[in-house]
Design a protein around this motif. Structure first.
Motif, PDB file in Angstrom:
ATOM      1  N   GLU A 143       0.828  -1.224   0.000  1.00 52.72           N
ATOM      2  CA  GLU A 143       0.000   0.000   0.000  1.00 52.72           C
ATOM      3  C   GLU A 143       0.853   1.261   0.000  1.00 52.72           C
ATOM      4  O   GLU A 143       0.857   2.017  -0.964  1.00 52.72           O
ATOM      5  CB  GLU A 143      -0.909   0.000   1.243  1.00 52.72           C
ATOM      6  N   ILE A 144       1.628   1.444   1.077  1.00 52.23           N
ATOM      7  CA  ILE A 144       2.330   2.727   1.250  1.00 52.23           C
ATOM      8  C   ILE A 144       3.615   2.793   0.422  1.00 52.23           C
ATOM      9  O   ILE A 144       3.870   3.777  -0.276  1.00 52.23           O
ATOM     10  CB  ILE A 144       2.630   2.961   2.743  1.00 52.23           C
ATOM     11  N   GLY A 145       4.400   1.733   0.468  1.00 50.74           N
ATOM     12  CA  GLY A 145       5.683   1.749  -0.248  1.00 50.74           C
ATOM     13  C   GLY A 145       5.511   1.908  -1.749  1.00 50.74           C
ATOM     14  O   GLY A 145       6.247   2.662  -2.400  1.00 50.74           O
ATOM     15  N   ILE A 146       4.493   1.251  -2.288  1.00 46.64           N
ATOM     16  CA  ILE A 146       4.225   1.351  -3.735  1.00 46.64           C
ATOM     17  C   ILE A 146       3.914   2.800  -4.103  1.00 46.64           C
ATOM     18  O   ILE A 146       4.374   3.352  -5.103  1.00 46.64           O
ATOM     19  CB  ILE A 146       3.051   0.421  -4.138  1.00 46.64           C
ATOM     20  N   VAL A 147       3.168   3.495  -3.203  1.00 49.14           N
ATOM     21  CA  VAL A 147       2.792   4.901  -3.462  1.00 49.14           C
ATOM     22  C   VAL A 147       4.029   5.802  -3.377  1.00 49.14           C
ATOM     23  O   VAL A 147       4.255   6.660  -4.235  1.00 49.14           O
ATOM     24  CB  VAL A 147       1.696   5.337  -2.473  1.00 49.14           C
ATOM     25  N   TYR A 148       4.854   5.599  -2.372  1.00 55.37           N
ATOM     26  CA  TYR A 148       6.083   6.410  -2.261  1.00 55.37           C
ATOM     27  C   TYR A 148       6.930   6.239  -3.511  1.00 55.37           C
ATOM     28  O   TYR A 148       7.456   7.201  -4.082  1.00 55.37           O
ATOM     29  CB  TYR A 148       6.900   5.977  -1.048  1.00 55.37           C
ATOM     30  N   ARG A 149       7.081   5.008  -3.970  1.00 55.41           N
ATOM     31  CA  ARG A 149       7.934   4.752  -5.124  1.00 55.41           C
ATOM     32  C   ARG A 149       7.339   5.399  -6.381  1.00 55.41           C
ATOM     33  O   ARG A 149       8.046   5.965  -7.209  1.00 55.41           O
ATOM     34  CB  ARG A 149       8.113   3.227  -5.314  1.00 55.41           C
ATOM     35  N   GLU A 150       6.000   5.341  -6.508  1.00 50.31           N
ATOM     36  CA  GLU A 150       5.353   5.941  -7.686  1.00 50.31           C
ATOM     37  C   GLU A 150       5.519   7.457  -7.661  1.00 50.31           C
ATOM     38  O   GLU A 150       5.831   8.081  -8.688  1.00 50.31           O
ATOM     39  CB  GLU A 150       3.870   5.543  -7.702  1.00 50.31           C
ATOM     40  N   ILE A 151       5.360   8.084  -6.498  1.00 50.64           N
ATOM     41  CA  ILE A 151       5.542   9.545  -6.408  1.00 50.64           C
ATOM     42  C   ILE A 151       6.978   9.900  -6.785  1.00 50.64           C
ATOM     43  O   ILE A 151       7.226  10.805  -7.586  1.00 50.64           O
ATOM     44  CB  ILE A 151       5.212  10.058  -4.998  1.00 50.64           C
ATOM     45  N   GLY A 152       7.940   9.153  -6.265  1.00 45.75           N
ATOM     46  CA  GLY A 152       9.350   9.447  -6.561  1.00 45.75           C
ATOM     47  C   GLY A 152       9.662   9.299  -8.035  1.00 45.75           C
ATOM     48  O   GLY A 152      10.316  10.163  -8.634  1.00 45.75           O
ATOM     49  N   PHE A 153       9.128   8.244  -8.650  1.00 44.55           N
ATOM     50  CA  PHE A 153       9.404   7.997 -10.072  1.00 44.55           C
ATOM     51  C   PHE A 153       8.770   9.091 -10.934  1.00 44.55           C
ATOM     52  O   PHE A 153       9.401   9.644 -11.843  1.00 44.55           O
ATOM     53  CB  PHE A 153       8.826   6.631 -10.463  1.00 44.55           C
ATOM     54  N   VAL A 154       7.530   9.446 -10.618  1.00 49.13           N
ATOM     55  CA  VAL A 154       6.825  10.470 -11.418  1.00 49.13           C
ATOM     56  C   VAL A 154       7.499  11.830 -11.246  1.00 49.13           C
ATOM     57  O   VAL A 154       7.733  12.548 -12.224  1.00 49.13           O
ATOM     58  CB  VAL A 154       5.333  10.513 -11.026  1.00 49.13           C
ATOM     59  N   ARG A 155       7.893  12.173 -10.012  1.00 50.97           N
ATOM     60  CA  ARG A 155       8.551  13.468  -9.793  1.00 50.97           C
ATOM     61  C   ARG A 155       9.884  13.530 -10.551  1.00 50.97           C
ATOM     62  O   ARG A 155      10.267  14.573 -11.066  1.00 50.97           O
ATOM     63  CB  ARG A 155       8.778  13.729  -8.299  1.00 50.97           C
ATOM     64  N   LYS A 156      10.544  12.405 -10.667  1.00 56.54           N
ATOM     65  CA  LYS A 156      11.857  12.384 -11.343  1.00 56.54           C
ATOM     66  C   LYS A 156      11.708  12.624 -12.851  1.00 56.54           C
ATOM     67  O   LYS A 156      12.543  13.272 -13.483  1.00 56.54           O
ATOM     68  CB  LYS A 156      12.525  11.020 -11.108  1.00 56.54           C
ATOM     69  N   HIS A 157      10.622  12.139 -13.435  1.00 51.56           N
ATOM     70  CA  HIS A 157      10.508  12.170 -14.908  1.00 51.56           C
ATOM     71  C   HIS A 157       9.475  13.184 -15.420  1.00 51.56           C
ATOM     72  O   HIS A 157       9.360  13.386 -16.625  1.00 51.56           O
ATOM     73  CB  HIS A 157      10.101  10.777 -15.407  1.00 51.56           C
TER      74      HIS A 157
END
Ligand SMILES: NC(=O)C1=CN([C@@H]2O[C@H](COP(=O)(O)OP(=O)(O)OC[C@H]3O[C@@H](n4cnc5c(N)ncnc54)[C@H](OP(=O)(O)O)[C@@H]3O)[C@@H](O)[C@H]2O)C=CC1
Ligand SMILES: CCCCCC(=O)O
Length: 455
Positions: free
Chosen positions: A63-77
């Motif tokens: 739940e939470i880790g998947i969301v953190y990773r998605e936010i980080g990936f989207v912010r990077k690109h």
């Protein structure tokens, strides 16, 4: 129920004021979302435990880790994705410049299910925000504590508007669906997916439908059965089987069936101990209605492993049943910890059986034989899946996640979320330095030139 019309007017006003516009502002909003989550992580973990019995490890991982990773990936690109892209031009367009300009749809509706109530509401929200949309999120009433924390998080992250949570059940969904949105992102059952699509048609609203169905897990005779069993048990019994891409049933070569069942039983014992009903690592069923439905499935046919249950606590142990295509458990999506096992003799028999049924959201295949892998991936259409694993295709932002046929329309995660929540606007800038008269009706040679150019 909140005044949906007034809420939508505020969201549209927010868009009209250009507040969604700049990439810098979107990046800031995504950072604010992550901070609002992080500062409420203990509350969120407690809500996931109270609503669904999720352990901290499972809640964080799925739940939470998947969301953190998605936010980080989207912010990077995001800067790269949001930049207009130059497009080539044909000889017929000599002198012109072509661009593709991504733009937000406007105000989008996100409807989420109860099984991963946080992650399945926020993952699409990340895409909606990244693409510059305003969003209304309707979580499930079946997980009320999580919905409450989600509303706190979204309100804190977006104080000036742009995203709002509307809590409630189907009646709230139905009221929302009477209004016009610029895109609807629905995650849930095919049954309700049809309701959503019908409502969207009235406004010609595009939809993304993340649905479900019966996802097969084919285990060929050459598979590493111990490894396959661990990965199947992981995929099937996480969240007590309440996962849309869980292996719904096993289709195993008859030479490997007994050994696979024994290895599955060993994996269940390793993960959850001898009494999974008492394991803090094993979740519970979301409601009595779903529990009773699953208990009926667990009680039919020959039980090969498990079968224990505690109705008061809505817990049903990981259960493996011998089955066939006509069994009731094979007539609908299981969405719980009951694993039917069917056998096949020839691979073609298994492929035909799967390919003749509605296209699954996921498909899993365990084999070391490339020809088997080629045959299955070429002859069976499915949303996405794994060879020699389960679930893991959803956990990478580099793969689009979605269904096909009755299991869904559209996809998301990573760049695919940005694309799903963006309209790609084509802009051709024509030269004024010269004009090509052959295209005008007055041109005598026009048709001859056009035929040469458009052949
Ligand atoms: N493809 C994917 O990513 C996923 C797909 N799923 C699929 O979702 C299903 C299980 O989730 P579940 O929540 O039970 O699915 P439902 O379709 O029952 O509900 C999904 C959402 O729609 C709402 N809803 C329910 N009835 C109506 C209605 N008549 N009109 C409008 N909205 C309505 C629900 O509200 P409420 O809950 O408040 O009643 C919920 O918010 C399974 O089929 C599973 O495969 C699940 C997770 C992920
Ligand atoms: C592991 C996370 C899976 C979330 C989507 C589903 O229900 O399959």
């Amino acid at each position: 129920m909140p005044d949906i019309g007034e809420l939508l007017d505020r969201q549209r006003e927010w868009i009209a004021q250009g507040k969604a516009g700049s990439v810098k502002e979107r990046l800031m909003r995504l950072a604010a979302l992550k901070e609002a989550i992080r500062s409420r992580e203990p509350k969120l973990l407690a809500a996931l435990r109270d609503d669904l019995g999720k352990s901290e490890a499972e809640a964080y991982m799925t739940e939470i880790g998947i969301v953190y990773r998605e936010i980080g990936f989207v912010r990077k690109h995001l800067r790269k994705w949001a930049r207009p892209r130059k497009a080539k031009t044909a000889l017929t367009h000599i002198g012109s410049i072509a661009r593709i300009v991504p733009e937000p749809y406007g105000t989008v509706l996100i409807v989420a299910p109860w099984n991963y109530p946080f992650q399945l509401a926020v993952s699409p929200l990340i895409g909606a925000i990244a693409a510059g949309n305003a969003a209304v999120v309707k979580p499930s009433e079946l997980t009320p504590r999580v919905s409450g924390v989600l509303e706190e998080i979204v309100t804190a992250a977006f104080p000036t508007g742009g995203a709002r949570v509307v809590q409630g059940g189907p009646e709230v969904s139905e009221e929302l669906l009477r209004h016009r949105f610029d895109l609807i992102f629905f995650t849930g059952s095919p049954r309700v997916g049809r309701i959503v699509m019908e409502a969207a048609a009235k406004h010609l609203t595009p939809v993304v439908l993340e649905l479900g169905g019966k996802s097969p897990c084919i285990v060929h005779k050459d598979a590493d059965l111990k490894l396959a069993a661990r990965r199947i048990a992981f995929g099937k019994f996480t969240n007590a089987g309440q996962t849309c891409i869980a292996p719904d049933y096993i289709l195993v070569h008859r030479d490997a069936k007994d050994r696979l069942v024994a290895e599955l039983a060993a994996a269940i014992r390793e993960f959850y101990g001898d009494d999974p009903l008492r394991s803090p690592k094993y979740g519970r069923i979301v409601s009595e209605r779903h529990f009773d439905r699953l208990l009926r499935f667990a009680s039919e046919g020959r039980t090969l492993h498990g079968g224990a249950y505690d109705r008061e606590k809505l817990r049903l142990a990981p259960t493996i049943v011998d089955s066939d295509w006509e069994a009731p458990v094979m007539q609908e999506e299981i969405f719980g910890p009951v694993l039917p096992v069917l056998e096949y003799g020839e691979l073609g028999e298994a492929i035909d059986a799967v390919a003749s049924r509605p296209k699954p959201l996921a498909l899993y295949l365990f084999t070391g034989d490339r020809s088997v892998e080629e045959a299955v991936t070429r002859r069976v259409s499915f949303g996405g899946g794994c060879i020699n694993d389960t679930l893991m295709h959803i956990a990478t932002p580099y793969l689009p996640f979605g269904g096909v046929g009755e299991s869904g329309i559209g996809s998301y995660h990573g760049r695919y979320s940005f694309q799903t929540f963006s309209h790609e606007k084509s802009v051709l800038k024509q030269t004024t330095r010269f004009d090509l008269s052959f295209r005008y009706p007055s041109s005598e040679r026009g048709i001859r030139i056009i035929r040469r150019l458009f052949k």
